[in-house]
Design a protein around this motif. Structure first.
Motif, mmCIF file in Angstrom:
data_model
loop_
_atom_site.group_PDB
_atom_site.id
_atom_site.type_symbol
_atom_site.label_atom_id
_atom_site.label_comp_id
_atom_site.label_asym_id
_atom_site.label_seq_id
_atom_site.Cartn_x
_atom_site.Cartn_y
_atom_site.Cartn_z
ATOM 1 N N GLU A 141 1.012 -1.178 0.050
ATOM 2 C CA GLU A 141 -0.016 0.150 0.041
ATOM 3 C C GLU A 141 0.949 1.266 0.118
ATOM 4 O OE1 GLU A 141 -3.260 -0.080 2.629
ATOM 5 O OE2 GLU A 141 -3.411 -2.218 2.836
ATOM 6 N N LEU A 142 1.959 1.380 0.760
ATOM 7 C CA LEU A 142 2.691 2.364 0.818
ATOM 8 C C LEU A 142 3.630 2.461 -0.129
ATOM 9 C CD1 LEU A 142 3.117 5.365 2.184
ATOM 10 C CD2 LEU A 142 4.666 4.026 3.742
ATOM 11 N N LEU A 143 4.660 1.671 -0.202
ATOM 12 C CA LEU A 143 5.726 1.938 -1.304
ATOM 13 C C LEU A 143 5.446 2.117 -2.706
ATOM 14 C CD1 LEU A 143 7.954 -0.996 -0.043
ATOM 15 C CD2 LEU A 143 7.876 1.132 0.553
ATOM 16 N N PRO A 144 4.246 1.883 -3.023
ATOM 17 C CA PRO A 144 3.875 2.154 -4.417
ATOM 18 C C PRO A 144 3.516 3.498 -4.713
ATOM 19 C CG PRO A 144 2.814 0.203 -4.165
ATOM 20 C CD PRO A 144 3.259 0.534 -2.371
ATOM 21 N N LEU A 145 3.385 4.248 -3.515
ATOM 22 C CA LEU A 145 3.169 5.769 -3.711
ATOM 23 C C LEU A 145 4.366 6.423 -3.821
ATOM 24 C CD1 LEU A 145 0.302 6.097 -1.086
ATOM 25 C CD2 LEU A 145 -0.044 5.650 -3.404
ATOM 26 N N ALA A 146 5.725 6.068 -3.559
ATOM 27 C CA ALA A 146 6.903 6.428 -3.376
ATOM 28 C C ALA A 146 7.538 6.958 -4.780
ATOM 29 C CB ALA A 146 7.860 5.661 -2.388
ATOM 30 N N GLY A 156 8.285 3.721 -8.340
ATOM 31 C CA GLY A 156 9.535 4.638 -8.214
ATOM 32 C C GLY A 156 10.934 3.935 -8.185
ATOM 33 N N ALA A 157 11.880 4.566 -7.888
ATOM 34 C CA ALA A 157 13.045 4.277 -7.865
ATOM 35 C C ALA A 157 13.633 3.598 -6.601
ATOM 36 C CB ALA A 157 14.178 5.258 -8.041
ATOM 37 N N VAL A 158 14.504 2.813 -6.610
ATOM 38 C CA VAL A 158 14.894 1.984 -5.312
ATOM 39 C C VAL A 158 16.550 2.440 -5.007
ATOM 40 C CG1 VAL A 158 15.448 -0.335 -4.189
ATOM 41 C CG2 VAL A 158 13.785 0.007 -5.978
ATOM 42 N N ILE A 196 12.218 5.016 -2.682
ATOM 43 C CA ILE A 196 12.383 4.254 -1.335
ATOM 44 C C ILE A 196 14.055 3.830 -1.022
ATOM 45 C CG2 ILE A 196 10.336 3.143 -1.577
ATOM 46 C CD1 ILE A 196 11.702 0.446 -1.754
ATOM 47 N N THR A 197 14.412 3.753 0.143
ATOM 48 C CA THR A 197 15.637 3.799 0.546
ATOM 49 C C THR A 197 16.249 2.856 1.553
ATOM 50 O OG1 THR A 197 15.534 5.518 2.325
ATOM 51 C CG2 THR A 197 15.993 6.326 -0.027
ATOM 52 N N PRO A 198 16.054 1.772 1.096
ATOM 53 C CA PRO A 198 16.292 0.501 2.090
ATOM 54 C C PRO A 198 17.830 0.324 2.382
ATOM 55 C CG PRO A 198 15.689 -0.265 -0.064
ATOM 56 C CD PRO A 198 15.475 0.867 -0.328
ATOM 57 N N ASN A 199 18.340 -0.102 3.603
ATOM 58 C CA ASN A 199 19.694 -0.428 3.543
ATOM 59 C C ASN A 199 19.659 -2.003 3.473
ATOM 60 O OD1 ASN A 199 18.777 -2.046 6.065
ATOM 61 N ND2 ASN A 199 19.136 -0.250 7.314
ATOM 62 N N MET A 200 20.908 -2.486 3.439
ATOM 63 C CA MET A 200 21.020 -3.910 3.045
ATOM 64 C C MET A 200 20.200 -4.953 3.680
ATOM 65 S SD MET A 200 25.175 -4.069 2.234
ATOM 66 C CE MET A 200 25.101 -5.545 1.855
ATOM 67 N N PHE A 201 19.993 -4.626 5.165
ATOM 68 C CA PHE A 201 19.045 -5.547 5.913
ATOM 69 C C PHE A 201 17.746 -5.353 5.481
ATOM 70 C CE2 PHE A 201 16.668 -6.547 9.593
ATOM 71 C CZ PHE A 201 16.928 -7.854 9.701
ATOM 72 N N GLU A 202 17.262 -4.130 5.353
ATOM 73 C CA GLU A 202 15.988 -3.980 4.728
ATOM 74 C C GLU A 202 15.645 -4.519 3.736
ATOM 75 O OE1 GLU A 202 15.603 0.039 7.756
ATOM 76 O OE2 GLU A 202 16.085 0.237 5.571
ATOM 77 N N ALA A 203 16.524 -4.333 2.707
ATOM 78 C CA ALA A 203 16.527 -4.962 1.359
ATOM 79 C C ALA A 203 16.307 -6.517 1.337
ATOM 80 C CB ALA A 203 17.731 -4.599 0.537
ATOM 81 N N LYS A 204 17.116 -7.151 2.289
ATOM 82 C CA LYS A 204 16.740 -8.482 2.374
ATOM 83 C C LYS A 204 15.342 -8.717 2.677
ATOM 84 C CE LYS A 204 18.131 -12.327 5.408
ATOM 85 N NZ LYS A 204 18.949 -12.577 6.779
#
Length: 259
Positions: free
Chosen positions: A126-131, A168-170, A134-142
């Motif tokens: 629901e949220l990420l598609p509005l961005a 959007g972009a990653v 998005i700026t995940p670190n390596m752990f969050e990307a995992k």
């Protein structure tokens, strides 16, 4: 003057969260506003407790901002549960929020979990598609890609998987790489590697909050995604290099080093 809004949790020690975001906005000579999602008991050594505000009250804060001083860009940080995510999504759609930067804060620099596991699905759907980015670190990307992310090759693979979930972009941040601090911007099917030197400074509390806020500032000023990330990375590098040394753990950055 450009107007920036941060939607995130607090840090009473001032190095991360809402406090870091507002300092970053001020350092870039923009007007900062804040909507608090959670009150967090944390400092440079870690997080001891999190108290979420009610979704209804968070919605009222968002109404207060959008109906009075409309933001030119929005940074979204710590959101701990799905009900809070949903009210933010609802208000962003209602007010047609623009230049949205989401820092999917799932774990703090000190290793503490900051998001309930049930909220991850809602965040992704629901949220990420509005961005816009998005700026995940390596752990969050995992967590977002469901693969191991330990090196540059893994970062590229994870970025491609995450890209399918959003519009959007990653930006996969490489702060946990062994020999460098290179970040990967994946956008329009292309990889852009942004070189970063490994700075010998253990004080990195709030780096993710600071970077995402600086990106939002740059988008508000009219820069494109790539330029926004490059300038934000330069600012963050300077804030780390300034060598501020406070606290008993991983200390905060010097957000105002340019002043």
């Amino acid at each position: 003057m450009k107007k920036l809004l941060t939607i995130a949790g607090t840090d009473p020690s001032g190095g991360a969260g809402i406090q870091a975001d507002l300092k970053t906005f001020a350092a870039h000579k923009t007007y900062g506003m804040s909507v608090i999602t959670s009150v967090v008991a944390q400092n440079t050594t870690g997080v001891t407790n999190v108290v979420d505000l009610s979704p209804e009250f968070i919605g009222e804060q968002l109404d207060a901002v959008f109906t009075d001083i409309y933001p030119d860009a929005i940074k979204i940080g710590m959101i701990s549960n799905e009900n809070i995510i949903r009210v933010i999504v609802e208000k962003l759609k209602e007010y047609d929020g623009k230049n949205i930067v989401v820092d999917p804060v799932m774990v703090s620099t000190s290793g503490n979990s900051l998001m309930k596991s049930t909220a991850t699905k809602t965040l992704i759907q629901e949220l990420l598609p509005l961005a816009d980015i998005i700026t995940p670190n390596m752990f969050e990307a995992k967590l977002l890609s469901s693969i191991e992310v330990n090196n540059r090759k893994d970062m590229e693979k994870a970025a491609r998987i995450i890209d399918k979930l959003i519009k959007g972009a990653v930006l996969v941040k490489g702060g946990h790489l062994e020999n460098c601090a290179d970040d990967l911007l994946y956008m329009d099917g292309k990889c852009y590697w942004l070189a970063g030197e490994r700075i010998v400074n253990p004080n990195t509390h709030g780096t993710g909050c600071t970077l995402s806020s600086a990106i939002a500032v740059n988008l508000a000023k009219g820069m494109d995604i790539l330029e926004s990330v490059e300038e934000a990375k330069e600012y963050l590098t300077g804030a780390i290099k300034a060598g501020l040394d406070l606290g008993k753990g991983k200390g905060p950055l010097d957000h105002l080093y340019r002043l």
